[in-house]
Each structure stands twice: as structure tokens, then as C-alpha cells.
Design a protein around this motif. Structure first.
Motif, PDB file in Angstrom:
ATOM      1  N   GLN A  51      31.083 -35.299   8.681  1.00 33.76           N
ATOM      2  CA  GLN A  51      29.651 -35.360   8.380  1.00 33.76           C
ATOM      3  C   GLN A  51      29.484 -35.289   6.870  1.00 33.76           C
ATOM      4  O   GLN A  51      29.948 -34.344   6.225  1.00 33.76           O
ATOM      5  N   ILE A  52      28.835 -36.326   6.300  1.00 37.54           N
ATOM      6  CA  ILE A  52      28.630 -36.405   4.857  1.00 37.54           C
ATOM      7  C   ILE A  52      27.136 -36.443   4.588  1.00 37.54           C
ATOM      8  O   ILE A  52      26.447 -37.379   5.015  1.00 37.54           O
ATOM      9  N   ASN A  53      26.656 -35.451   3.866  1.00 38.75           N
ATOM     10  CA  ASN A  53      25.239 -35.378   3.530  1.00 38.75           C
ATOM     11  C   ASN A  53      25.008 -36.139   2.223  1.00 38.75           C
ATOM     12  O   ASN A  53      25.013 -35.568   1.141  1.00 38.75           O
ATOM     13  N   ASP A  54      24.849 -37.450   2.355  1.00 36.25           N
ATOM     14  CA  ASP A  54      24.663 -38.354   1.219  1.00 36.25           C
ATOM     15  C   ASP A  54      23.625 -39.369   1.676  1.00 36.25           C
ATOM     16  O   ASP A  54      23.811 -40.018   2.712  1.00 36.25           O
ATOM     17  N   PRO A  55      22.510 -39.539   0.948  1.00 32.13           N
ATOM     18  CA  PRO A  55      21.471 -40.464   1.396  1.00 32.13           C
ATOM     19  C   PRO A  55      21.939 -41.917   1.506  1.00 32.13           C
ATOM     20  O   PRO A  55      21.326 -42.716   2.206  1.00 32.13           O
ATOM     21  N   GLY A  56      23.035 -42.268   0.856  1.00 35.87           N
ATOM     22  CA  GLY A  56      23.580 -43.624   0.945  1.00 35.87           C
ATOM     23  C   GLY A  56      24.488 -43.840   2.139  1.00 35.87           C
ATOM     24  O   GLY A  56      25.010 -44.931   2.355  1.00 35.87           O
ATOM     25  N   VAL A  57      24.692 -42.789   2.938  1.00 39.93           N
ATOM     26  CA  VAL A  57      25.555 -42.862   4.126  1.00 39.93           C
ATOM     27  C   VAL A  57      24.664 -42.947   5.359  1.00 39.93           C
ATOM     28  O   VAL A  57      23.734 -42.157   5.524  1.00 39.93           O
ATOM     29  N   SER A  58      24.940 -43.910   6.220  1.00 40.82           N
ATOM     30  CA  SER A  58      24.188 -44.062   7.471  1.00 40.82           C
ATOM     31  C   SER A  58      24.555 -42.953   8.450  1.00 40.82           C
ATOM     32  O   SER A  58      25.601 -42.315   8.320  1.00 40.82           O
ATOM     33  N   ARG A  59      23.699 -42.743   9.451  1.00 43.06           N
ATOM     34  CA  ARG A  59      23.978 -41.717  10.463  1.00 43.06           C
ATOM     35  C   ARG A  59      25.321 -41.975  11.139  1.00 43.06           C
ATOM     36  O   ARG A  59      26.116 -41.070  11.328  1.00 43.06           O
ATOM     37  N   HIS A  60      25.570 -43.203  11.527  1.00 44.57           N
ATOM     38  CA  HIS A  60      26.857 -43.637  12.085  1.00 44.57           C
ATOM     39  C   HIS A  60      27.361 -44.729  11.151  1.00 44.57           C
ATOM     40  O   HIS A  60      27.083 -45.910  11.351  1.00 44.57           O
ATOM     41  N   HIS A  61      28.106 -44.355  10.150  1.00 43.64           N
ATOM     42  CA  HIS A  61      28.456 -45.270   9.060  1.00 43.64           C
ATOM     43  C   HIS A  61      29.721 -46.093   9.335  1.00 43.64           C
ATOM     44  O   HIS A  61      29.705 -47.312   9.229  1.00 43.64           O
ATOM     45  N   ALA A  62      30.809 -45.415   9.667  1.00 43.09           N
ATOM     46  CA  ALA A  62      32.082 -46.113   9.876  1.00 43.09           C
ATOM     47  C   ALA A  62      32.923 -45.375  10.908  1.00 43.09           C
ATOM     48  O   ALA A  62      32.786 -44.172  11.087  1.00 43.09           O
ATOM     49  N   MET A  63      33.789 -46.123  11.577  1.00 40.64           N
ATOM     50  CA  MET A  63      34.729 -45.551  12.535  1.00 40.64           C
ATOM     51  C   MET A  63      36.131 -45.769  11.971  1.00 40.64           C
ATOM     52  O   MET A  63      36.463 -46.865  11.519  1.00 40.64           O
ATOM     53  N   ILE A  64      36.935 -44.718  11.994  1.00 50.51           N
ATOM     54  CA  ILE A  64      38.309 -44.780  11.519  1.00 50.51           C
ATOM     55  C   ILE A  64      39.222 -44.549  12.716  1.00 50.51           C
ATOM     56  O   ILE A  64      39.029 -43.602  13.484  1.00 50.51           O
ATOM     57  N   SER A  65      40.210 -45.421  12.878  1.00 48.65           N
ATOM     58  CA  SER A  65      41.226 -45.250  13.916  1.00 48.65           C
ATOM     59  C   SER A  65      42.579 -45.215  13.226  1.00 48.65           C
ATOM     60  O   SER A  65      42.819 -45.979  12.286  1.00 48.65           O
ATOM     61  N   ILE A  66      43.458 -44.333  13.681  1.00 47.02           N
ATOM     62  CA  ILE A  66      44.785 -44.253  13.078  1.00 47.02           C
ATOM     63  C   ILE A  66      45.858 -44.357  14.150  1.00 47.02           C
ATOM     64  O   ILE A  66      45.654 -43.982  15.294  1.00 47.02           O
ATOM     65  N   ASN A  67      46.977 -44.930  13.752  1.00 44.82           N
ATOM     66  CA  ASN A  67      48.163 -44.905  14.600  1.00 44.82           C
ATOM     67  C   ASN A  67      49.332 -44.533  13.709  1.00 44.82           C
ATOM     68  O   ASN A  67      49.127 -44.125  12.565  1.00 44.82           O
TER      69      ASN A  67
END
Length: 114
Positions: A51-67
Motif C-alpha cells: 500500500q503506497i499513499n501517493d496521489p499519483g498511485v491508483s487504488r489498484h495500480h499494478a500486479m507483480i508476479s514472481i517465479n
């Protein structure tokens, strides 16, 4: 930064993958965390894993997947887009190897597989 306690279950025989995340906020603060989620959401929403409290960040901004050897970054139709290693990423995904820099709003994240 706020990390949720939920974790995505791994399949039997999967190697544990840990991701080191260093966040640089606009005011210069640095926060480093290690997480072992397989997939996580970055955004302002309270249900975001990071969770990033930055007005330029959307509520659901990006999804990260790792392997075990790559990081997949998918912009979730965010208003301001996602910058990955200096390249704008909008409504698409990219696979990067072992380490990458992401910028969301005015916040930078360095992701490294450890």
C-alpha cells in the motif's frame, strides 16, 4: 508501505522465492522489505499487498508476479501508468530478470530476487 500478511500458496515442490523491495518515497524516505508472495498488488487501496499513499498511485495500480527467475509486472489500467526501467508500461506486461526499477506516481521501487 504496508504489506499484508496473506500469502499465495505454492504448489508442492515449488522453490520458495523471495523478493526484496526497496521503496523510495518522494520525501526521500527509504523502506526495504523482503516478501515471499508469488503475486501481489501495488496500490493505494487498503487491500493492496503493498500500500503506497501517493496521489499519483491508483487504488489498484499494478500486479507483480514472481517465479524462480523472473518478475512479471502488469499495469492495471492505472491513471498515470507504470515506468519499468525507464520505459512506460501501460495496459501490458513485461518480464524482467532478477532486478528492476519501477516508478508508480512519484514513488520508486527496486525489486530484486534474492
Amino acid at each position: 508501505m504496508s504489506l499484508s500478511s496473506s500469502q499465495v500458496r505454492q504448489s508442492k515442490g515449488d522453490k520458495k522465492v523471495t523478493l526484496s523491495i526497496t521503496i523510495t518515497y518522494e520525501d526521500g524516505r527509504l523502506v526495504t522489505e523482503e516478501i515471499d508472495l508469488r503475486q501481489f498488488l501495488i496500490g493505494r487501496a487498503c487491500e493492496a499487498d503493498i500500500q503506497i499513499n501517493d496521489p499519483g498511485v491508483s487504488r489498484h495500480h499494478a500486479m507483480i508476479s514472481i517465479n524462480k527467475d523472473s518478475i512479471i509486472i502488469c499495469d492495471l489500467y492505472s491513471r498515470n501508468g507504470t515506468i519499468v526501467d525507464g520505459q512506460e508500461l501501460r495496459r501490458a506486461q513485461v518480464t524482467v530478470k532478477s532486478s528492476t526499477v519501477i516508478k508508480v506516481g512519484s514513488t520508486s521501487l527496486v525489486l530484486k530476487l534474492v
